[in-house]
Enzyme design. Structure first.
Site, mmCIF file in Angstrom:
data_model
loop_
_atom_site.group_PDB
_atom_site.id
_atom_site.type_symbol
_atom_site.label_atom_id
_atom_site.label_comp_id
_atom_site.label_asym_id
_atom_site.label_seq_id
_atom_site.Cartn_x
_atom_site.Cartn_y
_atom_site.Cartn_z
ATOM 1 N N ILE A 156 -1.903 -11.212 12.086
ATOM 2 C CA ILE A 156 -1.846 -12.674 11.910
ATOM 3 C C ILE A 156 -0.792 -13.270 12.843
ATOM 4 O O ILE A 156 -1.051 -14.267 13.526
ATOM 5 C CB ILE A 156 -1.585 -13.022 10.428
ATOM 6 N N ALA A 233 2.806 -16.325 4.773
ATOM 7 C CA ALA A 233 2.732 -14.939 4.295
ATOM 8 C C ALA A 233 2.849 -14.841 2.774
ATOM 9 O O ALA A 233 1.824 -14.830 2.072
ATOM 10 C CB ALA A 233 3.789 -14.103 4.999
ATOM 11 N N ARG A 234 4.062 -14.796 2.268
ATOM 12 C CA ARG A 234 4.278 -14.725 0.827
ATOM 13 C C ARG A 234 5.555 -15.459 0.459
ATOM 14 O O ARG A 234 6.569 -15.365 1.175
ATOM 15 C CB ARG A 234 4.408 -13.257 0.364
ATOM 16 N N GLU A 263 3.577 -18.778 -7.722
ATOM 17 C CA GLU A 263 2.409 -19.669 -7.561
ATOM 18 C C GLU A 263 1.647 -19.730 -8.863
ATOM 19 O O GLU A 263 1.535 -18.718 -9.542
ATOM 20 C CB GLU A 263 1.471 -19.093 -6.480
ATOM 21 N N HIS A 281 -1.905 -22.448 -0.995
ATOM 22 C CA HIS A 281 -2.351 -21.094 -0.614
ATOM 23 C C HIS A 281 -3.798 -21.090 -0.083
ATOM 24 O O HIS A 281 -4.694 -20.532 -0.708
ATOM 25 C CB HIS A 281 -2.217 -20.119 -1.800
#
Ligand code: GLV
Length: 315
Positions: A156, A233-234, A263, A281
């Site tokens: 990515i 990403a996270r 989340e 997201h």
């Protein structure tokens, strides 16, 4: 045929494929199962096709029936699954790499553009109406010729760097890439060095023990004043309080975020910041990509039961 619990509703094409590949237990209402419910529902099943909304922690994995041999995660990230707990119970865990890189890189670019060009404020003003054009109205940051730091130059990260070629690309990765993959990007061995040249940062690395809270009180100070931080990403990679504080002090000019800790309950501090360009997201959210991901998650299960292994096994 193997019996597989599919914890979330899939796009029809993928549910049709599942029916041809094994005996699926579908979640027709797309209800968000509790951990208790996942344990109950997996009774008599051979595997679970999970999604990133399922928290498969040690407690949950330890209570799964012995018949479960694989957890095939419908995501490239697998921070929702305790890999060691699965391994110690002899459960394989697989993910869906590559098929979502293009879609996620596109959202990565949207975050950069949205944060730098004040899209959140622009959308709000356009919707409210009555805005008045002037030479200095909603002035943002121009990207061409500025420096983009890519944290995590995997598939990515490399795609984002490729799309963002009008910027000067710097990156940090666990290891330096080959020249062919670098495409002229400048390698930084440590994050301090990368952050200090990042006018804009794109976070693209997996969430691991090493990357957890990598953006924190200390590391935000490494950036040039007025830098922009984006995360595709996270959420676990960012210490929200530290980032929100840096935004409030204008040390950081803007953020572009698609992922969050806890989340979908993001830190309320972000909603108060005008320059925060925030998305729910959406990284892999295109129809083609979601089908490709679910199909790969199905193929991973098929390959595992046919061969005893799987190329996308991560534990
Ligand atoms: C999406 O965030 C994924 O990990 O697949």
């Amino acid at each position: 045929m193997k019996k597989i619990l599919i914890t979330r509703k899939l796009i029809k094409e993928s549910e049709d494929k599942a029916v041809k590949t094994f005996t699926p237990i579908f979640n027709t209402n797309d209800e968000l199962y509790s951990q208790k419910k996942v344990i109950e529902m997996s009774n008599g099943c051979d595997g679970i096709l999970s999604s990133l909304t399922d928290k498969m922690d040690k407690q949950t994995i330890d209570k799964l029936p012995d018949t479960i041999k694989i957890i095939s995660n419908f995501a490239v990230g697998f921070g929702n699954i305790d890999l060691e707990a699965a391994k110690s119970r002899g459960i394989a865990v697989t993910n869906t790499p590559e098929v979502l890189s293009d879609a996620t890189a596109e959202i990565g670019i949207l975050l950069i553009l949205g944060a730098c060009r004040r899209a959140a404020e622009g959308i709000q003003s356009a919707q409210e109406g009555g805005w008045k054009w002037s030479a200095d109205y909603l002035i943002g940051k121009q990207l061409t010729g500025t420096r983009l730091g890519v944290l995590g130059m995997g598939r990515i990260g490399q795609k984002i760097a490729k799309i963002a070629r009008s910027m000067i690309i710097h990156y940090h990765n666990r290891s330096k890439l080959s020249e062919e993959k670098e495409q002229g990007a400048v390698y930084h061995k440590d994050i301090k060095s990368l952050f200090s040249v990042s006018d804009v940062l794109s976070i693209c690395c997996p969430a691991t023990k090493e990357t957890e809270n990598m953006i924190n009180k200390e590391t935000v100070e490494y950036f040039p004043k007025g830098a922009v931080i984006t995360n595709v990403a996270r959420g676990d990679i960012v210490d929200d309080e530290a980032l929100i504080d840096a935004l409030n002090r204008r040390k950081i000019y803007a953020v572009g975020l698609d992922v969050y800790k806890n989340e979908p309950n993001l830190n309320p501090g972000y909603s108060k910041i005008k320059s925060a360009f925030i998305l729910p997201h959406l990284g892999s959210a295109t129809k083609d990509t979601r089908i490709a991901m679910a199909n790969l998650a199905i193929d991973n299960i098929d390959e595992f039961f046919k061969t005893g292994n799987c190329k996308n096994k991560v534990n």
